[in-house]
Design a protein around this motif. Sequence first.
Motif: not given
Length: 252
Positions: A59, A63, A128, A142, A146
């Motif tokens: 994750d 990002h 996302h 999450h 991803n």
Amino acid sequence: MPTTAGSGSEATQFTVITDSANDEKMLCPGLAFLPVAAVIDYELTLSMPPRLTADTGVDALTHAIEAYVSRKANPFSDSLALVAIGTIGRMLRRVYADGSDAEAREQMMLAATQAGIAFSNSSVALVHGMSRPIGAHFHVAHGLSNAMLFPAVTAFSVSAAEVRYADCARALGVATPGDTDATASNNLVVALRELCRDVQVPTPKVYGIDKAQWDELIPLMAEQALASGSPNNNPLVPTEAEIRDLYAQVYG
Ligand SMILES: [Fe+2]
């Protein structure tokens, strides 16, 4: 006080709330969600099991890369994103293999916060946007949803921002300054596939999601992905049909 090296939410102006009535994850932006102060202590992440370590780490990498390739990228977010990409590239496999590796845990914690500041000042993008509906409908963590999307969505997007993806590849250590941008950005896609393989990211199929249910929800997931706004920040802005194709592609 974050207890994972992942979301970066200790340093972002975003939070996510799930509407359990209709299984929709909603992205809530605004300065009211930005903590006034954060206590960031990697020792709180030492007890994470390998699966959570990998999912939250991927994750954070998502990002950083999405912040860097986003249409909202800027020199401030770029600098933090590139540093975070490099650190996660060196440390994620290490910390997955040995959760008690304090140095790697500390580096991952720092990188997750840097990646958080990066995307909070830029944005996330298509990974996302497509990830949230998978999490909401199928209760996939999450970072894992991803990861299921990351290589395929990157392969879809590279042509629109080859130079930017090439920078990410070089920061990750999978291309050299001498490689052309085309080679480097292709290396990034390959490297993301290898990373997902090494930290044992399952496909939705292997995860146990029913094919018929997946197919049935693709139109709704595509609609919800677009409605989140994140796909509009992607270097290549997808049509609804392209999002449906990507969901179909990653299933198995
Ligand atoms: Fe995220």
